[in-house]
Design a protein around this motif. Structure first.
Motif, short mmCIF file in Angstrom:
data_model
loop_
_atom_site.label_atom_id
_atom_site.label_comp_id
_atom_site.label_asym_id
_atom_site.label_seq_id
_atom_site.Cartn_x
_atom_site.Cartn_y
_atom_site.Cartn_z
N THR A 43 0.84 -1.20 0.00
CA THR A 43 0.00 0.00 0.00
C THR A 43 0.87 1.25 0.00
N THR A 44 2.01 1.19 0.69
CA THR A 44 2.92 2.34 0.69
C THR A 44 3.40 2.62 -0.73
N LEU A 45 3.82 1.57 -1.45
CA LEU A 45 4.27 1.78 -2.84
C LEU A 45 3.13 2.31 -3.71
N LYS A 46 1.94 1.74 -3.54
CA LYS A 46 0.79 2.19 -4.34
C LYS A 46 0.41 3.63 -4.01
N SER A 47 0.67 4.06 -2.79
CA SER A 47 0.39 5.46 -2.43
C SER A 47 1.30 6.37 -3.26
N VAL A 48 2.55 5.93 -3.44
CA VAL A 48 3.52 6.75 -4.18
C VAL A 48 3.15 6.80 -5.67
N SER A 49 2.84 5.65 -6.25
CA SER A 49 2.56 5.63 -7.69
C SER A 49 1.11 6.01 -8.00
N ASN A 50 0.35 6.29 -6.96
CA ASN A 50 -1.07 6.66 -7.07
C ASN A 50 -1.90 5.55 -7.70
N LEU A 51 -1.56 4.30 -7.37
CA LEU A 51 -2.33 3.16 -7.88
C LEU A 51 -3.28 2.61 -6.84
N ILE A 52 -3.19 3.10 -5.63
CA ILE A 52 -4.09 2.65 -4.57
C ILE A 52 -5.53 3.07 -4.91
N ARG A 53 -5.63 4.21 -5.59
CA ARG A 53 -6.92 4.72 -6.09
C ARG A 53 -7.71 3.68 -6.87
N THR A 54 -6.94 2.88 -7.67
CA THR A 54 -7.60 1.91 -8.53
C THR A 54 -8.18 0.76 -7.70
N GLU A 55 -7.81 0.68 -6.43
CA GLU A 55 -8.35 -0.38 -5.58
C GLU A 55 -9.28 0.19 -4.53
N ASP A 56 -9.87 1.36 -4.84
CA ASP A 56 -10.82 1.98 -3.92
C ASP A 56 -10.20 2.53 -2.67
N GLY A 57 -8.90 2.68 -2.68
CA GLY A 57 -8.26 3.27 -1.52
C GLY A 57 -7.84 4.68 -1.84
N LYS A 58 -7.36 5.39 -0.84
CA LYS A 58 -6.81 6.72 -1.11
C LYS A 58 -5.83 7.14 -0.03
N VAL A 59 -4.97 8.07 -0.43
CA VAL A 59 -4.06 8.67 0.53
C VAL A 59 -4.84 9.77 1.23
N THR A 60 -4.87 9.74 2.56
CA THR A 60 -5.71 10.70 3.27
C THR A 60 -4.92 11.85 3.89
N SER A 61 -3.62 11.64 4.10
CA SER A 61 -2.83 12.79 4.55
C SER A 61 -1.36 12.54 4.32
N GLY A 62 -0.56 13.59 4.52
CA GLY A 62 0.88 13.49 4.30
C GLY A 62 1.28 14.00 2.93
N SER A 63 2.59 13.99 2.66
CA SER A 63 3.06 14.47 1.37
C SER A 63 4.08 13.51 0.78
N ILE A 64 4.14 13.49 -0.56
CA ILE A 64 5.08 12.64 -1.28
C ILE A 64 5.81 13.52 -2.29
N GLU A 65 7.14 13.56 -2.15
CA GLU A 65 7.95 14.38 -3.06
C GLU A 65 8.90 13.50 -3.84
N PHE A 66 9.01 13.80 -5.14
CA PHE A 66 9.96 13.08 -5.99
C PHE A 66 10.79 14.12 -6.73
N CYS A 67 12.10 14.06 -6.61
CA CYS A 67 13.00 15.05 -7.22
C CYS A 67 12.56 16.47 -6.89
N GLY A 68 12.18 16.68 -5.65
CA GLY A 68 11.84 18.03 -5.20
C GLY A 68 10.45 18.52 -5.54
N GLU A 69 9.64 17.68 -6.20
CA GLU A 69 8.28 18.10 -6.59
C GLU A 69 7.24 17.25 -5.87
N ARG A 70 6.14 17.88 -5.46
CA ARG A 70 5.04 17.10 -4.88
C ARG A 70 4.41 16.24 -5.96
N ILE A 71 4.23 14.94 -5.68
CA ILE A 71 3.60 14.08 -6.70
C ILE A 71 2.33 13.42 -6.18
N ASP A 72 1.98 13.66 -4.91
CA ASP A 72 0.79 12.98 -4.39
C ASP A 72 -0.44 13.42 -5.18
#
Ligand code: ATP
Length: 241
Positions: A43-72
């Motif tokens: 689920t942690t990996l899917k939160s990063v790649s935004n694939l948890i959405r496809t399983e009816d889940g979602k990220v509810t708080s926090g931030s994810i940055e990749f190369c200095g940019e927000r990607i959540d």
């Protein structure tokens, strides 16, 4: 390169799968996320790649940055395009296509046919086994070969960081060593890696740093060499005394 800050993810109001995870994957390093079944690693990996959405889940708080940019919350295809690829658990090859056709599919975001060809040749030079199997139907490959193919397919998008979920799952020990030798060679070539594993021993051999998850939380973290020496990790996760 990748920074998760207090990420929380749910599948429903009753299933809080990830309960405030903070972790970092520095440029050029290999980090492993360890823990038992259901700990929340996938689920942690899917939160990063935004694939948890496809399983009816979602990220509810926090931030994810990749190369200095927000990607959540970004579109999953856009996340791949900016250089972050997620290899899901279960070696999802396109079973009816050949090895080479699977690689072509991995390069679908690149418009230039010549560039796709160049990348295929680069994959073959990094993973010579795939070159020998290029005309074979992917569904008939062994588990280890399929795992190498999904890694090759991921390389086709020219990633900066590869997240890979349980590469050792269901493979014989010798084959696990081959797959991890491939991951170690990618790391040696400068690739940044985040590896989710239940096979703590092999993961800590290739990783620089590790996090241990339990019940949606990180309960332990440290340099891979320290985790290997840590009594609790040895006892609970490596089965050693
Ligand atoms: P595994 O190695 O078994 O995949 P994991 O550490 O990767 O374990 P997750 O798959 O992230 O753990 O699961 C975390 C929690 O979320 C578990 O309680 C699991 O039952 C639940 N969960 C996972 N996927 C779903 C889903 N699609 N719908 C509802 N609950 C889910």
């Amino acid at each position: 390169m990748l920074v998760l800050n207090n990420v929380e993810a749910i599948y429903s109001d009753v299933i809080l799968a990830v309960k405030g995870i903070s972790l970092q994957v520095p440029d050029g390093k290999c980090v492993t996320l360890l823990g038992g079944n259901g700990a929340g690693k996938s689920t942690t990996l899917k939160s990063v790649s935004n694939l948890i959405r496809t399983e009816d889940g979602k990220v509810t708080s926090g931030s994810i940055e990749f190369c200095g940019e927000r990607i959540d919350g970004r579109d999953p295809a856009e996340i791949v395009r900016i250089g972050l690829v997620h290899i899901m658990e279960g070696r999802r090859v396109l079973r009816h296509l050949t090895v080479e056709q699977n690689l072509i599919v991995g390069g679908h975001m690149e418009r230039s046919g010549a560039e796709v060809r160049r990348r295929i040749d680069e994959v073959y030079s990094r993973i010579p086994r795939l070159s020998a199997l290029k005309g074979r139907t992917a569904g008939y490959l062994s588990g280890g070969e399929q795992q190498m193919l999904v890694v090759g397919r991921a390389l086709m998008s020219k990633p900066k960081l590869i997240m890979i979920d349980e590469p050792s799952l269901g493979l014989a020990p010798l084959i696990v060593d081959e797959v991890f030798a491939l991951l170690a060679s990618l790391k040696a070539a400068g690739m940044t890696l985040l590896i989710v594993e239940q096979n703590t021993r092999v993961a800590l051999d290739v990783a620089d740093y590790g996090y241990v998850m339990e019940n949606g939380r990180i309960v332990l973290e440290g340099a891979a060499s320290d985790l290997k020496a840590n009594e609790d990790v040895r006892e609970f996760y490596l089965g050693l005394n």
